[in-house]
Design a protein around this motif. Structure first.
Motif, short mmCIF file in Angstrom:
data_model
loop_
_atom_site.label_atom_id
_atom_site.label_comp_id
_atom_site.label_asym_id
_atom_site.label_seq_id
_atom_site.Cartn_x
_atom_site.Cartn_y
_atom_site.Cartn_z
N GLN A 1 11.19 3.05 56.56
CA GLN A 1 11.45 3.40 55.17
C GLN A 1 10.28 2.93 54.30
N VAL A 2 9.97 3.70 53.29
CA VAL A 2 8.88 3.38 52.37
C VAL A 2 9.46 3.12 51.00
N GLN A 3 9.00 2.05 50.39
CA GLN A 3 9.36 1.77 49.01
C GLN A 3 8.15 2.05 48.14
N LEU A 4 8.37 2.71 47.03
CA LEU A 4 7.30 3.06 46.10
C LEU A 4 7.59 2.39 44.78
N VAL A 5 6.69 1.54 44.35
CA VAL A 5 6.91 0.78 43.13
C VAL A 5 5.83 1.11 42.11
N GLU A 6 6.29 1.51 40.95
CA GLU A 6 5.39 1.80 39.85
C GLU A 6 5.24 0.58 38.95
N SER A 7 4.07 0.45 38.35
CA SER A 7 3.85 -0.64 37.41
C SER A 7 2.79 -0.22 36.41
N GLY A 8 2.67 -1.02 35.37
CA GLY A 8 1.57 -0.83 34.43
C GLY A 8 1.93 -0.21 33.10
N GLY A 9 3.15 0.23 32.93
CA GLY A 9 3.52 0.80 31.65
C GLY A 9 3.58 -0.26 30.57
N GLY A 10 3.76 0.17 29.35
CA GLY A 10 3.86 -0.77 28.24
C GLY A 10 3.71 -0.08 26.92
N ALA A 11 3.53 -0.89 25.90
CA ALA A 11 3.38 -0.39 24.53
C ALA A 11 1.99 -0.70 24.03
N VAL A 12 1.31 0.31 23.52
CA VAL A 12 -0.04 0.15 22.98
C VAL A 12 -0.15 0.94 21.69
N GLN A 13 -1.19 0.64 20.95
CA GLN A 13 -1.48 1.42 19.75
C GLN A 13 -2.35 2.61 20.12
N ALA A 14 -2.32 3.60 19.27
CA ALA A 14 -3.16 4.79 19.49
C ALA A 14 -4.61 4.36 19.69
N GLY A 15 -5.24 5.01 20.66
CA GLY A 15 -6.61 4.64 21.00
C GLY A 15 -6.71 3.62 22.11
N GLY A 16 -5.59 3.03 22.47
CA GLY A 16 -5.59 2.02 23.52
C GLY A 16 -5.59 2.61 24.91
N SER A 17 -5.53 1.72 25.89
CA SER A 17 -5.61 2.12 27.29
C SER A 17 -4.50 1.46 28.10
N LEU A 18 -4.11 2.14 29.15
CA LEU A 18 -3.19 1.58 30.13
C LEU A 18 -3.58 2.10 31.50
N ARG A 19 -3.22 1.34 32.51
CA ARG A 19 -3.45 1.76 33.89
C ARG A 19 -2.13 1.67 34.63
N LEU A 20 -1.65 2.79 35.08
CA LEU A 20 -0.43 2.84 35.86
C LEU A 20 -0.78 2.81 37.35
N SER A 21 0.07 2.15 38.11
CA SER A 21 -0.13 2.09 39.55
C SER A 21 1.15 2.42 40.29
#
Length: 122
Positions: A1-21
């Protein structure tokens, strides 16, 4: 069995950056393709990016030039780098991964992440 876990979301202001994994764990599973979707409240799910090994990445017009989909060196983790974020990028983001690139090219993916919230304020 494979588990897939997402991370990296959040709250930012316009113009900001995020990296999802998205990281796969459990039995051996090489991620050779990923599709990133998002769904905003009251809206249909939208495909924003795909990455397929040996074929490269494709993006929705709304994110092209701002989002970059890639696979990390370990082959069990994929990422979506998001820059110059806009309020309209606010949504729950989902990853879907596949080991078979032919099936992925036909839109068939093996596992889905649980989703991660991205909120961009103006």
């Amino acid at each position: 069995q494979v588990q897939l876990v997402e991370s990296g979301g959040g709250a930012v202001q316009a113009g900001g950056s995020l990296r999802l994994s998205c990281a796969a764990s459990g039995r051996r599973f090489n991620i050779n393709a990923v599709a990133w979707y998002r769904q905003a409240p009251g809206k249909q799910r939208e495909l924003v990016a795909t990455w397929i090994s040996d074929l490269g990445a494709h993006y929705a017009d709304s994110v092209r030039g701002r989002f970059t989909a890639s696979r990390d060196g370990a082959k069990n983790t994929v990422s979506l780098q998001m820059i110059s974020l806009k309020p309209e990028d606010t949504a729950v983001y989902y990853c879907a991964v596949a080991q078979d690139t032919v099936l992925a090219s036909a839109g068939e993916y093996d596992y889905w992440g649980q989703g991660t919230q991205v909120t961009v304020s103006s």
